[in-house]
Design an enzyme around this catalytic site. Structure first.
Site, PDB file in Angstrom:
ATOM      1  CG  ASN A  24      -9.926 -23.826 -30.351  1.00 21.16           C
ATOM      2  OD1 ASN A  24     -10.674 -23.952 -29.570  1.00 21.16           O
ATOM      3  ND2 ASN A  24      -9.666 -22.679 -31.431  1.00 21.16           N
ATOM      4  CD  GLU A  25      -9.770 -25.493 -24.846  1.00 23.18           C
ATOM      5  OE1 GLU A  25     -10.527 -25.156 -24.482  1.00 23.18           O
ATOM      6  OE2 GLU A  25      -9.440 -26.427 -25.692  1.00 23.18           O
TER       7      GLU A  25
END
Length: 302
Positions: A177-178
């Site tokens: 989920n960067e």
């Protein structure tokens, strides 16, 4: 500082390991507990390794409260523990799991990327690379016993393993989920995910920074099996027996054949990848995004 310097090269890391090994607990017997001591000589280890020589299987428990964040200290001790097991030819399998409630690993320690010097950021990223290289190229059978949420770097650690078993709890999530933090996952994160779930699922997951619940993760192939939470570790041990029934040399050569191109891609671009990370993470706009995220976390805790 000695540990950080040693991380600057693989040979330096091996020298560090040799020194650590000579100071460890001696000959491995049935079911001993091996622990990698923290750099600050704390009595509380960040990882605990149970190795049963009769089965050739080690279980590495991540136990760095509260959420097994991947700090430089944690990554250093983790890599030492994995390399020590890799060098022990009697160890054929490794199960990764967490001793912390409701979380496998929350991923990279955001405080290692906020307000740090470029040099420090570079050393940290080298350690992240080292963790991935050791797990993704391991000759051991590696199984992730995911007994809690596993976002970002925690997901990456899971993806390096040969097989992933996750607790069937809808409150848990997993994914890279960067982008939600304003960070771009590097090419080797992308390649590892695409190798696992396919190009289209990886593209959607990475661009949107998606976190999947266990059922969704199983559906796209991010995890291989869901079991009740209290059965994750026992199922991993049972699954390990099936993998170890395959002759080691045939399995290892096949694994290397499948993963070698991805590994060589990072190895050949390792220094450039570090420079790209340092340049990106130290930008004012990225530091601002990280600061806002940290402030949001503080408000949640408050």
């Amino acid at each position: 500082m000695a540990l950080r310097a040693a991380l600057r090269s693989r040979s330096g890391f091996s020298s560090l390991l040799s020194h650590w090994s000579s100071c460890s607990h001696g000959t491995v017997r049935v079911s001993p507990v091996l622990v990698a001591q923290q750099r600050n000589n704390s009595s509380v280890p960040v990882v605990k390794v149970d190795f049963d020589q009769s089965t050739g299987v080690a279980v590495l428990h991540m136990q760095s409260p509260p959420v097994n964040s991947l700090s430089l200290d944690f990554l250093t001790e983790f890599c030492i523990a994995v390399e020590k097991l890799e060098m022990d030819k009697s160890c054929r399998g490794l199960i990764l799991t967490s001793s912390q409630p409701r979380v496998f690993s929350a991923g990279l320690d955001i405080m290692e990327m906020y307000g740090k010097s470029p040099e420090r950021c570079g050393v940290f990223w080298k350690a992240v690379q080292e963790m991935w290289l050791k797990l993704y190229s391991s000759n051991m059978v590696t199984i992730a016993a995911i007994n809690g949420s596993s976002p970002a770097g925690g997901c990456l650690m899971s993806l390096t393993c040969d097989y992933r078993i996750m607790a069937d709890n809808p409150r848990y999530s997993i994914g890279l989920n960067e982008t939600q933090l304003g960070i771009v996952a590097p090419f080797w994160f992308k390649d590892t995910l695409a190798n696992t779930v396919g190009h289209r699922h990886a593209e959607m997951a990475l661009e949107l920074g998606l976190l999947y619940n266990p059922s969704e993760a199983l559906n796209i192939g991010m995890v291989d099996q869901l079991v009740p939470e209290d059965q994750v570790l026992t199922t991993a041990a049972q699954t390990m027996k099936k993998w170890l029934a395959i002759p080691d040399h045939a399995r290892q050569i096949t694994k290397s054949m499948m993963r070698k191109p991805t590994i060589e891609k990072l190895v050949s671009k390792r220094e450039a990848d570090i420079q790209n990370f340092v340049t990106f993470i130290t930008k004012d706009s990225i530091q601002k995004s990280l600061r806002m995220y940290i402030e949001m976390l503080k408000k949640r805790k408050g």
